[in-house]
Design a protein around this motif. Structure first.
Motif, PDB file in Angstrom:
ATOM      1  N   SER A 143      17.645   2.947 -64.225  1.00  0.00           N
ATOM      2  CA  SER A 143      18.227   3.000 -62.868  1.00  0.00           C
ATOM      3  C   SER A 143      17.529   1.439 -62.415  1.00  0.00           C
ATOM      4  CB  SER A 143      17.760   3.933 -61.702  1.00  0.00           C
ATOM      5  OG  SER A 143      16.253   3.715 -61.821  1.00  0.00           O
ATOM      6  N   ASP A 144      17.038   0.512 -62.996  1.00  0.00           N
ATOM      7  CA  ASP A 144      16.452  -0.763 -62.366  1.00  0.00           C
ATOM      8  C   ASP A 144      17.673  -1.565 -62.125  1.00  0.00           C
ATOM      9  OD1 ASP A 144      14.080   0.188 -62.251  1.00  0.00           O
ATOM     10  OD2 ASP A 144      13.114  -1.008 -64.228  1.00  0.00           O
ATOM     11  N   VAL A 145      18.839  -1.420 -63.016  1.00  0.00           N
ATOM     12  CA  VAL A 145      19.829  -2.359 -63.079  1.00  0.00           C
ATOM     13  C   VAL A 145      20.551  -2.131 -61.473  1.00  0.00           C
ATOM     14  CG1 VAL A 145      21.503  -0.604 -63.725  1.00  0.00           C
ATOM     15  CG2 VAL A 145      21.913  -3.008 -64.048  1.00  0.00           C
ATOM     16  N   LEU A 146      20.224  -1.046 -60.849  1.00  0.00           N
ATOM     17  CA  LEU A 146      20.998  -0.832 -59.546  1.00  0.00           C
ATOM     18  C   LEU A 146      20.291  -1.506 -58.385  1.00  0.00           C
ATOM     19  CD1 LEU A 146      21.514   3.016 -59.260  1.00  0.00           C
ATOM     20  CD2 LEU A 146      23.334   1.559 -59.959  1.00  0.00           C
ATOM     21  N   PHE A 147      19.197  -1.622 -58.553  1.00  0.00           N
ATOM     22  CA  PHE A 147      18.360  -2.443 -57.546  1.00  0.00           C
ATOM     23  C   PHE A 147      17.957  -3.911 -57.765  1.00  0.00           C
ATOM     24  CE2 PHE A 147      17.132   2.056 -58.333  1.00  0.00           C
ATOM     25  CZ  PHE A 147      17.852   2.530 -57.252  1.00  0.00           C
ATOM     26  N   SER A 148      18.378  -4.343 -58.913  1.00  0.00           N
ATOM     27  CA  SER A 148      18.043  -5.699 -59.131  1.00  0.00           C
ATOM     28  C   SER A 148      19.058  -6.816 -58.845  1.00  0.00           C
ATOM     29  CB  SER A 148      17.356  -6.086 -60.592  1.00  0.00           C
ATOM     30  OG  SER A 148      18.909  -5.747 -61.722  1.00  0.00           O
ATOM     31  N   GLY A 149      20.250  -6.360 -58.674  1.00  0.00           N
ATOM     32  CA  GLY A 149      21.361  -7.043 -58.147  1.00  0.00           C
ATOM     33  C   GLY A 149      21.074  -7.640 -56.795  1.00  0.00           C
ATOM     34  N   GLN A 150      21.577  -8.684 -56.518  1.00  0.00           N
ATOM     35  CA  GLN A 150      21.707  -9.563 -55.137  1.00  0.00           C
ATOM     36  C   GLN A 150      22.722  -9.711 -54.267  1.00  0.00           C
ATOM     37  OE1 GLN A 150      18.426 -10.408 -54.321  1.00  0.00           O
ATOM     38  NE2 GLN A 150      17.836  -9.499 -55.970  1.00  0.00           N
ATOM     39  N   CYS A 151      23.560  -8.788 -54.508  1.00  0.00           N
ATOM     40  CA  CYS A 151      24.857  -8.757 -53.651  1.00  0.00           C
ATOM     41  C   CYS A 151      24.418  -7.896 -52.492  1.00  0.00           C
ATOM     42  CB  CYS A 151      26.039  -8.282 -54.289  1.00  0.00           C
ATOM     43  SG  CYS A 151      26.440  -6.612 -54.595  1.00  0.00           S
ATOM     44  N   LEU A 152      25.153  -8.259 -51.491  1.00  0.00           N
ATOM     45  CA  LEU A 152      24.807  -7.492 -50.018  1.00  0.00           C
ATOM     46  C   LEU A 152      25.649  -5.822 -50.404  1.00  0.00           C
ATOM     47  CD1 LEU A 152      25.493  -9.655 -47.182  1.00  0.00           C
ATOM     48  CD2 LEU A 152      23.586  -8.951 -48.041  1.00  0.00           C
ATOM     49  N   ILE A 153      25.041  -4.779 -49.823  1.00  0.00           N
ATOM     50  CA  ILE A 153      25.567  -3.700 -50.155  1.00  0.00           C
ATOM     51  C   ILE A 153      25.164  -2.984 -48.652  1.00  0.00           C
ATOM     52  CG2 ILE A 153      25.401  -3.281 -52.667  1.00  0.00           C
ATOM     53  CD1 ILE A 153      22.727  -1.746 -51.768  1.00  0.00           C
ATOM     54  N   SER A 154      26.335  -2.067 -48.284  1.00  0.00           N
ATOM     55  CA  SER A 154      26.078  -1.157 -47.161  1.00  0.00           C
ATOM     56  C   SER A 154      24.851  -0.193 -47.417  1.00  0.00           C
ATOM     57  CB  SER A 154      27.347  -0.500 -46.550  1.00  0.00           C
ATOM     58  OG  SER A 154      27.420   0.718 -47.388  1.00  0.00           O
ATOM     59  N   GLY A 155      24.822   0.304 -48.608  1.00  0.00           N
ATOM     60  CA  GLY A 155      23.911   1.486 -49.085  1.00  0.00           C
ATOM     61  C   GLY A 155      24.357   2.721 -48.652  1.00  0.00           C
ATOM     62  N   ASP A 156      25.363   2.796 -48.001  1.00  0.00           N
ATOM     63  CA  ASP A 156      25.893   4.184 -47.618  1.00  0.00           C
ATOM     64  C   ASP A 156      27.266   4.182 -47.105  1.00  0.00           C
ATOM     65  OD1 ASP A 156      25.703   7.004 -46.877  1.00  0.00           O
ATOM     66  OD2 ASP A 156      24.612   6.903 -45.218  1.00  0.00           O
ATOM     67  N   SER A 157      28.067   4.130 -48.156  1.00  0.00           N
ATOM     68  CA  SER A 157      29.613   3.834 -47.915  1.00  0.00           C
ATOM     69  C   SER A 157      30.480   5.246 -47.849  1.00  0.00           C
ATOM     70  CB  SER A 157      29.999   2.806 -48.874  1.00  0.00           C
ATOM     71  OG  SER A 157      29.667   3.360 -50.148  1.00  0.00           O
ATOM     72  N   ASN A 158      29.821   6.276 -47.726  1.00  0.00           N
ATOM     73  CA  ASN A 158      30.649   7.541 -47.868  1.00  0.00           C
ATOM     74  C   ASN A 158      31.651   7.556 -46.887  1.00  0.00           C
ATOM     75  OD1 ASN A 158      29.600   9.734 -45.738  1.00  0.00           O
ATOM     76  ND2 ASN A 158      27.679   8.552 -46.380  1.00  0.00           N
ATOM     77  N   ALA A 159      32.559   8.343 -47.052  1.00  0.00           N
ATOM     78  CA  ALA A 159      33.591   8.766 -46.032  1.00  0.00           C
ATOM     79  C   ALA A 159      33.328   8.907 -44.799  1.00  0.00           C
ATOM     80  CB  ALA A 159      34.677   9.803 -46.511  1.00  0.00           C
ATOM     81  N   GLY A 160      32.454   9.742 -44.509  1.00  0.00           N
ATOM     82  CA  GLY A 160      32.017   9.780 -43.106  1.00  0.00           C
ATOM     83  C   GLY A 160      31.491   8.655 -42.303  1.00  0.00           C
ATOM     84  N   ASN A 161      31.071   7.631 -42.961  1.00  0.00           N
ATOM     85  CA  ASN A 161      30.672   6.412 -42.132  1.00  0.00           C
ATOM     86  C   ASN A 161      31.834   5.301 -41.998  1.00  0.00           C
ATOM     87  OD1 ASN A 161      28.088   7.236 -41.998  1.00  0.00           O
ATOM     88  ND2 ASN A 161      27.301   6.513 -43.998  1.00  0.00           N
ATOM     89  N   TRP A 162      33.073   5.642 -42.424  1.00  0.00           N
ATOM     90  CA  TRP A 162      34.328   4.803 -42.208  1.00  0.00           C
ATOM     91  C   TRP A 162      35.107   5.679 -41.143  1.00  0.00           C
ATOM     92  CZ3 TRP A 162      35.398   0.332 -44.776  1.00  0.00           C
ATOM     93  CH2 TRP A 162      34.372   0.073 -45.871  1.00  0.00           C
ATOM     94  N   GLY A 163      35.680   4.509 -40.206  1.00  0.00           N
ATOM     95  CA  GLY A 163      36.316   4.804 -39.409  1.00  0.00           C
ATOM     96  C   GLY A 163      37.662   3.739 -39.252  1.00  0.00           C
ATOM     97  N   LYS A 164      38.746   4.111 -38.299  1.00  0.00           N
ATOM     98  CA  LYS A 164      39.790   3.078 -38.227  1.00  0.00           C
ATOM     99  C   LYS A 164      40.007   2.978 -36.670  1.00  0.00           C
ATOM    100  CE  LYS A 164      43.188   4.589 -41.055  1.00  0.00           C
ATOM    101  NZ  LYS A 164      44.500   4.979 -41.493  1.00  0.00           N
ATOM    102  N   ARG A 165      40.094   1.705 -36.282  1.00  0.00           N
ATOM    103  CA  ARG A 165      40.566   1.321 -35.036  1.00  0.00           C
ATOM    104  C   ARG A 165      42.109   1.955 -34.726  1.00  0.00           C
ATOM    105  NH1 ARG A 165      37.317  -4.187 -35.552  1.00  0.00           N
ATOM    106  NH2 ARG A 165      35.380  -3.442 -34.604  1.00  0.00           N
TER     107      ARG A 165
END
Length: 268
Positions: A143-165
């Motif tokens: 799993s180290d490959v998940l945390f060594s990357g340097q791109c921005l992430i939301s960290g919690d992108s599940n459907a319940g955290n999205w909405g539409k205007r």
């Protein structure tokens, strides 16, 4: 200070520690109040959000912030987004813009890890067969490959955290796990259930059509690892925070995880 009348005492968040309440302000507009938020999320709305919005990564507008009580008053996003929609190209496009935005070292980030202690705690709670437990350990070791990357992430992108205007813009909220890492951390929750090897490959190929900085095969593997990591994250957090959904998730994982681990560990 904005006056408000409480519409509901329901906690709209499922996993977090902050209380999320729908309010109506003195002008009759619905707003969201969240408190106490983490340092990561408070800092996000103070500093990062406006920069991301300019890049087409939409977050709820900040209406009010109290640094003492860690209270945020945020724009209410009226339309829910379902699981099928988050797997669409519009959401992938938003995430690809987020992942391509240069991280600012002055921003505050959540520290994502998959420690052996967290893994063992989740295995104790899950009580999986020995073969399945062994395979989950293989995923943790990779799993180290998940945390060594340097791109921005939301960290919690599940459907319940999205909405539409009302204008159709997709808006991502719940930024308490804002961090840097592999885009797979944000892509894995967009896939329904635990997913499959073929689904991970298909998803990685679609994403790399939008963001060509990643190899589809490597990304598919990282999505599989992220799916396994999320199991530990969910079970441990639900248990520690005594959430009512704990038993529901526990039973579902016990039923579905062993076969998934057998079928997916070949990707490691």
């Amino acid at each position: 200070m904005l006056k408000a009348r409480c519409m509901s005492v329901d906690n709209l968040s499922r996993m977090g520690t902050a209380k999320v309440t729908l309010l109506v302000d003195e002008t009759g507009h619905k707003v969201i109040e969240k408190l106490p938020v983490s340092d990561v999320e408070f800092s996000f709305y103070q500093h990062a959000a406006r920069h991301l919005t300019r890049a087409g990564i939409y977050t709820p507008r900040l209406l009010f912030a109290d640094p003492i009580t860690r209270r945020l008053r945020l724009e209410y996003i009226p339309h829910q987004v379902d699981q099928d929609e988050v797997g669409g190209d519009e959401v992938l496009s938003v995430l690809s813009r987020l992942h391509g935005y240069r991280p600012d070292p002055s921003w505050v980030y959540h520290n994502h890890t998959w420690s052996e202690a967290a893994l063992e705690k989740s295995l104790h709670l899950l009580a999986l067969p020995d073969r399945a437990a062994k395979r989950l350990r293989y995923f943790q070791q990779a799993s180290d490959v998940l945390f060594s990357g340097q791109c921005l992430i939301s960290g919690d992108s599940n459907a319940g955290n999205w909405g539409k205007r009302d204008d159709g813009d997709f808006v991502l909220f719940d930024w308490e796990r804002f961090s840097t890492g592999s885009p797979a951390i944000d892509l894995a929750p967009l896939i329904k259930g635990m997913g499959s090897k073929q689904k991970f490959i298909e998803f990685a190929e679609r994403y790399t059509c939008l963001s060509r900085n990643y190899n589809p095969g490597d990304l598919a593997k990282e999505i599989a690892i992220a799916k396994a990591w999320i199991v530990t994250e969910v079970i441990v957090l639900l248990d520690e925070r005594q959430k009512i959904d704990f038993q529901l998730y526990l039973n579902w994982y016990r039923e579905n995880l062993p076969a998934w681990l057998d079928n997916t560990s070949i990707m490691l």
